[in-house]
Design a protein around this motif. Structure first.
Motif, mmCIF file in Angstrom:
data_model
loop_
_atom_site.group_PDB
_atom_site.id
_atom_site.type_symbol
_atom_site.label_atom_id
_atom_site.label_comp_id
_atom_site.label_asym_id
_atom_site.label_seq_id
_atom_site.Cartn_x
_atom_site.Cartn_y
_atom_site.Cartn_z
ATOM 1 N N THR A 123 20.903 55.102 62.693
ATOM 2 C CA THR A 123 21.082 56.552 62.821
ATOM 3 C C THR A 123 20.458 57.106 64.089
ATOM 4 O O THR A 123 20.730 58.248 64.471
ATOM 5 C CB THR A 123 20.463 57.275 61.617
ATOM 6 O OG1 THR A 123 19.055 57.015 61.592
ATOM 7 C CG2 THR A 123 21.101 56.795 60.319
ATOM 8 N N LEU A 128 25.976 53.763 58.720
ATOM 9 C CA LEU A 128 24.798 53.967 59.568
ATOM 10 C C LEU A 128 23.522 54.061 58.751
ATOM 11 O O LEU A 128 23.481 54.731 57.707
ATOM 12 C CB LEU A 128 24.972 55.239 60.397
ATOM 13 C CG LEU A 128 26.272 55.355 61.216
ATOM 14 C CD1 LEU A 128 26.348 56.711 61.891
ATOM 15 C CD2 LEU A 128 26.380 54.230 62.229
ATOM 16 N N GLY A 129 22.492 53.413 59.242
ATOM 17 C CA GLY A 129 21.178 53.510 58.627
ATOM 18 C C GLY A 129 20.916 52.409 57.617
ATOM 19 O O GLY A 129 21.788 51.605 57.289
ATOM 20 N N THR A 162 26.440 57.443 55.394
ATOM 21 C CA THR A 162 25.001 57.446 55.674
ATOM 22 C C THR A 162 24.173 57.449 54.400
ATOM 23 O O THR A 162 22.962 57.640 54.449
ATOM 24 C CB THR A 162 24.621 58.670 56.528
ATOM 25 O OG1 THR A 162 24.961 59.868 55.805
ATOM 26 C CG2 THR A 162 25.338 58.659 57.876
ATOM 27 N N ASN A 168 30.767 60.639 53.647
ATOM 28 C CA ASN A 168 30.005 60.480 52.396
ATOM 29 C C ASN A 168 30.720 61.080 51.189
ATOM 30 O O ASN A 168 30.118 61.768 50.360
ATOM 31 C CB ASN A 168 28.620 61.120 52.535
ATOM 32 C CG ASN A 168 27.744 60.383 53.521
ATOM 33 O OD1 ASN A 168 27.835 59.167 53.663
ATOM 34 N ND2 ASN A 168 26.890 61.121 54.216
#
Length: 416
Positions: A309, A335-336, A353, A366
């Motif tokens: 991120t 991501l992350g 995320t 999401n």
């Protein structure tokens, strides 16, 4: 492979509606499941193969001599009870083959059947001056699959590796150094790819493509021409070097990563952990970060990013964990330090995320794709008139914690 299945020809016939009718299960949203997953694809193959499409792949080509050197089995923890012959039935082996659970002996048997198939298919390339040398250098002159894969990769990766530029000199100097570098690359690849873990991964990657990709009409296509397979096999060598931990080994791993990124358009940090039976379809613009973990039986399309991120993590894990039997659509960004659990599908262009529960389909930013629950709706009575149980009154699973405020009643989307 699917093009060889006779049942498909009739399946595309137009009916009175004028719309093409596909066999049950070939619709990616059918109850049978997504055919890009290993278990589903194998079941569909068995269901729709009216003729034994797999069983004749391993028929030996009489004109091709088998090298006298036997494949090395020293690095496998077990050996097959009998040496597989050139007529080993690859189709039968694949019916029970499991990327993670099959024994080392089963992997060796499948590897030999795969290599026999590659040699037979490579024999067909000898009829053209354009492809004869390719078939010989990459397949026919070698005694085992690890040697053939190492030759295929080193031929692509070597010219030019950093520090091995060949100038006008033809004796000694740069040419000698380049030759030494290429030999070192190939011998390193043979050593790594002969290990038990790498053998399992390479065999799994090849048969995954064969079974789930309708564009693959045999094993030779991904072996010689699919850069997704090449990028993954190169990463598996680089990852082994990275785990070695020495400065020289990690330097070599980063060199392979850099070259693979330039050549294949796939940038996988050598620290990333990738499971068995993974397919990078089209394999352009794929980025996988250093602390990412990818499970087995994963199908990944072009443009996928498994990244961070940008927030400081102070050395902690910063890239996602992808479970097994996951499909990642084109352009998806995960991501992350999150987890996309087993059996999930991430749609094209999705941005993820947050953790994704098992078996979910995530779209947009999401958002989970599910049928909405109408809040305060009373459960229907049973056919015998009995009142519904207390459990039946509550929304199931993930829906239990949701309110109507985060539901899109038109597209059935829920925030994670």
């Amino acid at each position: 492979m699917w093009a060889a299945v006779p049942a498909l020809a009739a399946a595309f016939a137009l009916q009175s509606t004028g719309r093409p009718q596909f066999p049950e299960g070939f619709d990616l949203f059918d109850a049978a499941g997504d055919a890009r997953r290993w278990a589903v694809a194998r079941e569909l193959q068995k269901k729709y193969s009216a003729s034994p499409a797999l069983t004749d792949w391993t028929s030996p080509a009489a004109a091709i001599a088998t090298p006298s050197t036997a494949p090395s089995t020293a690095t496998m923890s077990a050996t097959p009870s009998a040496t597989p012959s050139a007529t080993s039935d690859l189709g039968e082996l694949l019916k029970t083959f499991d990327f993670d659970e099959s024994s080392d002996a089963d992997v060796l048997a499948c590897e030999q059947a795969v290599f026999n198939t590659l040699r037979r298919e490579a024999g067909d390339l000898l009829g053209s001056k354009m492809t004869a040398s390719l078939a010989s250098l990459c397949i026919l002159k070698h005694a085992s699959l690890p040697e053939a894969v190492a030759a295929t990769l080193s031929n692509k990766l070597h010219p030019p590796l950093p520090g091995s530029f060949v100038g006008a000199s033809t004796v000694g100097g740069a040419l000698a150094e380049a030759t030494t570098a290429e030999e070192a690359l190939r011998s390193t690849m043979v050593r790594v790819l002969s290990g038990a873990a790498a053998r399992r991964s390479v065999v799994s990657d090849l048969v995954k493509v064969l079974v789930v990709d309708p564009a693959a009409e045999g094993l030779l296509q991904p072996m010689l021409f699919f850069k997704g397979f090449h990028a993954l096999a190169t990463h598996r060598v680089a990852h082994s070097l990275w785990l070695d931990g020495s400065a020289s080994s990690r330097g070599a791993a980063l060199m392979l990563q850099s070259r693979a990124s330039e050549l294949f358009g796939v940038d996988i940090h050598p620290g990333a952990t990738i499971g068995n039976g993974v397919m990078l379809d089209h394999a352009s613009g794929v980025v996988i970060g250093a602390t990412a973990i990818v499970g087995s039986d994963v199908y990944m399309l072009h443009g996928v990013t498994l990244g961070a991120t940008g927030k400081p993590t102070f050395g902690a894990k910063r890239h996602p964990t992808i479970g097994s039997s996951v499909i990642l659509g084109a352009g998806a960004a995960v991501l992350g330090d999150i987890t996309v659990a087993d059996g999930c599908t991430v749609s094209a262009g999705a941005i993820v995320t947050k953790d994704v529960p098992p078996g979910s389909t995530v779209v947009g930013i999401n958002k989970l794709l599910e049928r909405p629950v109408v809040m305060n709706e009373q459960p229907r009575k049973a056919d015998d008139g009995a009142e519904p149980s207390a459990t039946a009154r509550q929304p199931a699973g993930l829906q239990a914690s949701r309110s109507g405020t985060n539901a899109d009643d038109y597209t059935w989307l829920y925030s994670i």
